[in-house]
Design a protein around this motif. Structure first.
Motif: not given
Length: 279
Positions: A132-147
């Protein structure tokens, strides 16, 4: 109208500013047309993220009604019916992904990945400890990569690691605050919380916080002029930790908006970075 605005959780759109980080930190944000290029991806993530929030509210409507805080959410309180909220979520998702498909590069891949992970999180993954913690963290990482994909700027290894570990640090703090605030009934409101043994979340938060400081320092050293932002990073990590341990709330967005020292620290960090890169 107001219940639907609350359903969007517009204050959480602050997280989507992460999309601008690759261009901002690389010195490319002032290039002609860059800002115009980034607004469509930003809008797409805002709509898609709101769609996942609505979907999560639909899945958790029953348990939210028993939660001391979440019972006031529009779906849980009955201000918006389940069919209306479902239609609203589908509309947000469709428009958000449609905007993502019109953005440049491989942006849409990260947006779809974000949407899929969050739907899976709401349905099952949030009940699994650590996952669950990794899923929440993935949101920030995916935003960075998407940017990075939308702006055409490559995300460096140290920046990726810094954001990934910072995301884990913040997500762990959020869970720790929830576990402490809900007490013995924590497992009834969030199943994963009953699986974390005493002291685990404290240790995980300390470990990831130390790792963030190391990786961000390495990133700052690679950019030379950013080394003077490391003290601000250190203060921010310690301030957030103290806030969590005091029971002040672990949600990253709420912490930034409601904690004046953290808000000032974030503003000073942005100013120092801008002066170092763009002066």
């Amino acid at each position: 109208m107001i219940p639907y605005l609350r359903l969007l959780r517009t204050h959480q759109w602050l997280k989507n500013l992460m999309l601008f980080f690759p261009a901002f930190l690389s010195g490319a944000i002032m290039q002609p047309g860059m800002m115009q290029r980034m607004w469509l991806p930003f809008a797409a993530f805002c709509l898609a993220s709101s769609a996942t929030y609505v979907f999560n509210d639909l899945v958790d409507a029953g348990s939210d009604r028993l939660h001391p805080v979440k019972r006031g959410r529009p779906v849980a309180s009955g201000d918006i019916s389940l069919p209306a909220a479902s239609l609203f979520a589908l509309l947000l998702a469709a428009v958000g992904i449609g905007c993502g498909l019109m953005a440049q590069g491989d942006f849409w891949r990260y947006l779809v990945a974000y949407f899929v992970i969050n739907v899976c999180y709401s349905l099952r993954l949030k009940a699994l400890p650590i996952v669950d913690i990794f899923c929440i963290a993935s949101g920030f990482v995916l935003r960075l990569q998407a940017g990075g994909a939308a702006s055409g700027v490559m995300v460096s290894e140290w920046l990726f690691l810094s954001v990934f570990l910072l995301s884990l640090f913040l997500s762990t703090g959020k869970r720790l605050c929830e576990k402490g605030g809900l007490g013995d009934s924590a497992g009834e409101h969030r199943k994963s919380l009953e699986s974390y043994p005493p002291g685990f979340l404290d240790l995980a938060m300390a470990m990831t916080g130390a790792a963030v400081l190391v990786t961000y320092t390495m990133y700052a050293l690679s950019r030379h002029a950013l080394i003077y932002t490391v003290p601000l990073c250190t203060f921010g990590l310690l301030r957030y930790t103290m806030r969590v341990k005091r029971g002040g709330g672990g949600d990253p967005t709420d912490a930034l908006l409601k904690d004046l020292p953290l808000f000032v620290t974030g503003g000073l960090w942005a100013v120092l970075v801008a002066l170092a890169i763009y002066r």
